[in-house]
Design a protein around this motif. Structure first.
Motif, PDB file in Angstrom:
ATOM      1  N   ARG A 143     -36.627  50.907  21.705  1.00 54.25           N
ATOM      2  CA  ARG A 143     -38.028  51.357  21.333  1.00 54.25           C
ATOM      3  C   ARG A 143     -38.134  52.063  20.000  1.00 54.25           C
ATOM      4  NH1 ARG A 143     -39.072  48.680  25.158  1.00 54.25           N
ATOM      5  NH2 ARG A 143     -40.271  49.196  26.855  1.00 54.25           N
ATOM      6  N   ASP A 144     -36.986  52.319  19.192  1.00 58.61           N
ATOM      7  CA  ASP A 144     -37.307  52.338  17.877  1.00 58.61           C
ATOM      8  C   ASP A 144     -37.312  51.153  16.985  1.00 58.61           C
ATOM      9  OD1 ASP A 144     -34.516  51.428  18.326  1.00 58.61           O
ATOM     10  OD2 ASP A 144     -33.761  52.841  16.730  1.00 58.61           O
ATOM     11  N   PHE A 207     -48.440  40.793  32.162  1.00 62.21           N
ATOM     12  CA  PHE A 207     -48.167  40.041  30.722  1.00 62.21           C
ATOM     13  C   PHE A 207     -48.257  41.512  29.966  1.00 62.21           C
ATOM     14  CE2 PHE A 207     -50.470  39.333  26.575  1.00 62.21           C
ATOM     15  CZ  PHE A 207     -49.572  38.761  26.076  1.00 62.21           C
ATOM     16  N   LYS A 208     -47.013  41.645  29.076  1.00 57.37           N
ATOM     17  CA  LYS A 208     -46.917  42.627  28.101  1.00 57.37           C
ATOM     18  C   LYS A 208     -46.842  41.975  26.725  1.00 57.37           C
ATOM     19  CE  LYS A 208     -44.976  45.681  31.658  1.00 57.37           C
ATOM     20  NZ  LYS A 208     -43.657  46.426  32.021  1.00 57.37           N
ATOM     21  N   VAL A 209     -46.983  42.902  25.585  1.00 57.46           N
ATOM     22  CA  VAL A 209     -46.839  42.446  24.267  1.00 57.46           C
ATOM     23  C   VAL A 209     -46.098  43.579  23.484  1.00 57.46           C
ATOM     24  CG1 VAL A 209     -47.756  41.604  22.035  1.00 57.46           C
ATOM     25  CG2 VAL A 209     -48.709  41.186  24.223  1.00 57.46           C
ATOM     26  N   PHE A 210     -44.956  43.200  22.828  1.00 53.87           N
ATOM     27  CA  PHE A 210     -44.306  43.913  22.115  1.00 53.87           C
ATOM     28  C   PHE A 210     -44.225  43.602  20.646  1.00 53.87           C
ATOM     29  CE2 PHE A 210     -43.113  44.346  26.202  1.00 53.87           C
ATOM     30  CZ  PHE A 210     -42.948  45.869  26.565  1.00 53.87           C
ATOM     31  N   MET A 211     -44.439  44.372  19.587  1.00 50.17           N
ATOM     32  CA  MET A 211     -44.418  44.135  18.163  1.00 50.17           C
ATOM     33  C   MET A 211     -43.214  44.672  17.545  1.00 50.17           C
ATOM     34  SD  MET A 211     -47.318  45.265  15.579  1.00 50.17           S
ATOM     35  CE  MET A 211     -48.554  43.998  16.001  1.00 50.17           C
ATOM     36  N   PRO A 212     -42.653  44.025  16.603  1.00 48.55           N
ATOM     37  CA  PRO A 212     -41.404  44.739  15.678  1.00 48.55           C
ATOM     38  C   PRO A 212     -41.906  45.726  14.972  1.00 48.55           C
ATOM     39  CG  PRO A 212     -41.313  42.345  15.545  1.00 48.55           C
ATOM     40  CD  PRO A 212     -42.697  42.559  16.283  1.00 48.55           C
ATOM     41  N   ILE A 213     -41.065  47.061  14.875  1.00 45.15           N
ATOM     42  CA  ILE A 213     -41.615  47.905  14.031  1.00 45.15           C
ATOM     43  C   ILE A 213     -40.906  47.943  12.653  1.00 45.15           C
ATOM     44  CG2 ILE A 213     -41.426  50.687  13.828  1.00 45.15           C
ATOM     45  CD1 ILE A 213     -41.093  50.998  16.734  1.00 45.15           C
ATOM     46  N   GLU A 214     -41.764  47.881  11.630  1.00 46.09           N
ATOM     47  CA  GLU A 214     -41.349  47.540  10.247  1.00 46.09           C
ATOM     48  C   GLU A 214     -40.680  48.934   9.559  1.00 46.09           C
ATOM     49  OE1 GLU A 214     -41.588  45.133   7.955  1.00 46.09           O
ATOM     50  OE2 GLU A 214     -42.066  44.162   9.806  1.00 46.09           O
TER      51      GLU A 214
END
Length: 214
Positions: A143-144, A207-214
């Motif tokens: 999650r980080d 359905f789920k969506v996960f975005m990389p954290i910059e």
């Protein structure tokens, strides 16, 4: 709804693509009369539509079955070798790694190893080991490094490097293992152990969506 502080060089169109929404919606939600004129330092309210399905057209979907994913299948279209545009730098790297992993595994025919392809792409682009099958990866993403976003599949497919997960699909093995893939940013394709050219929610749930954290 989330907030974003405008940075020098940002444009409303680029931000709309990055966050999977439209220029019109951003302008409307933030009372912006001229979409070509935004000011760094100001805060934008970012919201997403509530749509949860997308059919980009075309009759065939991947027929998946087998192994550590929802494998087996028909090629469902779309260009290859096109570098993704838009999104974040980390997302673009993940999309390219996912494309490379897919072409090195099944190409345009699933091997039933969707989670292996996605895990390989994450490891190669971000140096992170993520285990689990198609419907477990969402719980194992650190999650980080990733955050879940409220976004429809149609919106997600326009942004490179998002991790998609489904709890179950319509096949026997898919009902057990689910499915996972990485968006390529062209509006319809995703990559796992193969490139699925017409990614839809048809026959898939959770359905789920996960975005990389910059």
């Amino acid at each position: 709804m989330s907030n974003y502080r405008i940075r020098p060089g940002d444009t409303l169109s680029a931000l709309a693509q990055r966050f999977g929404t439209s220029v019109q919606k951003l302008a409307r939600d933030n009372n912006i009369s001229n979409p070509d004129l935004i000011f760094s330092g100001r805060t934008l309210r970012i919201g997403h539509s509530g749509r949860d399905s997308f059919d980009a057209g075309g009759g065939r979907q991947g027929v998946r079955g087998g192994g550590n994913g929802v494998g087996g299948g028909a090629d469902v279209g779309g260009p290859m070798g096109v570098a993704p545009t838009g999104g974040t730098e980390k997302g673009r790297r993940l999309a390219e790694a996912a494309r490379a992993a897919a072409m090195g595994m099944g190409g345009y025919s699933s091997q039933g190893l969707c989670a292996t392809g996605v895990s390989r792409a994450i490891r190669n682009s971000m140096g992170i080991g993520v285990s689990g099958n198609g419907n477990q990866i969402d719980n194992n993403l650190p999650r980080d490094k990733f955050r879940q976003v409220d976004m429809s599949l149609e919106e997600a497919l326009k942004i490179p490097g998002l991790v998609l997960t489904w709890e179950a699909t319509s096949t026997r093995l898919g009902s057990i293992y689910g499915h996972t893939a990485v968006t390529l940013g062209d509006g319809h394709s995703s990559a796992s152990d193969f490139i699925e050219r017409n990614t839809t929610n048809n026959g898939r749930t959770g359905f789920k969506v996960f975005m990389p954290i910059e």
